[in-house]
Design a protein around this motif. Structure first.
Motif, short mmCIF file in Angstrom:
data_model
loop_
_atom_site.label_atom_id
_atom_site.label_comp_id
_atom_site.label_asym_id
_atom_site.label_seq_id
_atom_site.Cartn_x
_atom_site.Cartn_y
_atom_site.Cartn_z
N VAL A 161 0.83 -1.19 0.00
CA VAL A 161 0.00 0.00 0.00
C VAL A 161 0.88 1.26 0.00
O VAL A 161 0.58 2.24 -0.69
CB VAL A 161 -0.96 0.00 1.22
CG1 VAL A 161 -1.70 1.31 1.33
CG2 VAL A 161 -1.91 -1.17 1.14
N LEU A 162 1.98 1.22 0.76
CA LEU A 162 2.89 2.36 0.77
C LEU A 162 3.52 2.59 -0.60
O LEU A 162 3.73 3.73 -1.00
CB LEU A 162 3.97 2.15 1.83
CG LEU A 162 3.51 2.23 3.28
CD1 LEU A 162 4.66 1.92 4.22
CD2 LEU A 162 2.93 3.58 3.58
N GLY A 163 3.81 1.53 -1.32
CA GLY A 163 4.34 1.66 -2.67
C GLY A 163 3.35 2.31 -3.60
O GLY A 163 3.71 3.19 -4.40
N TYR A 164 2.10 1.89 -3.52
CA TYR A 164 1.06 2.50 -4.35
C TYR A 164 0.85 3.97 -3.99
O TYR A 164 0.65 4.83 -4.86
CB TYR A 164 -0.27 1.76 -4.20
CG TYR A 164 -0.28 0.39 -4.86
CD1 TYR A 164 0.30 0.18 -6.10
CD2 TYR A 164 -0.88 -0.69 -4.23
CE1 TYR A 164 0.28 -1.06 -6.71
CE2 TYR A 164 -0.91 -1.93 -4.82
CZ TYR A 164 -0.33 -2.11 -6.06
OH TYR A 164 -0.35 -3.33 -6.64
N LEU A 165 0.90 4.25 -2.69
CA LEU A 165 0.74 5.62 -2.23
C LEU A 165 1.89 6.50 -2.72
O LEU A 165 1.67 7.61 -3.21
CB LEU A 165 0.67 5.63 -0.70
CG LEU A 165 0.17 6.90 -0.03
CD1 LEU A 165 -1.23 7.23 -0.51
CD2 LEU A 165 0.18 6.72 1.47
N ALA A 166 3.11 6.00 -2.64
CA ALA A 166 4.28 6.76 -3.12
C ALA A 166 4.19 6.98 -4.63
O ALA A 166 4.51 8.07 -5.13
CB ALA A 166 5.57 6.03 -2.76
#
Length: 80
Positions: free
Chosen positions: A3-8
């Motif tokens: 999720v953090l990757g998608y957010l970044a």
């Protein structure tokens, strides 16, 4: 973690989109200044037309009065 990757990635895409919009605005400003130097009469006519269009949407009666004044001035100037 995914999720953090998608957010970044979303943040990076938004920043790239913002940079593209700023670049487009700068290019339009440079083109406007170039046209102002090379063709001032047409540029002022375009600016006047866009101003009238904006005024007609915001204040229809005032826009019609100013448009009538411009037309009357043009007719008076043409007769001379």
């Amino acid at each position: 973690m995914r999720v953090l990757g998608y957010l970044a990635m979303g943040f990076v895409l938004i920043a790239a989109f913002k940079a593209a919009i700023v670049l487009g605005a700068v290019v339009l400003l440079i083109m406007f200044l170039f046209q102002l130097i090379t063709r001032p009469a047409e540029t002022f006519a375009l600016a006047l037309g866009l101003t009238l269009l904006g005024m007609a949407q915001a204040h229809p009666l005032a826009g019609l009065i100013i448009l009538g004044g411009i037309i009357a001035t043009g007719l008076i100037a043409r007769d001379k």
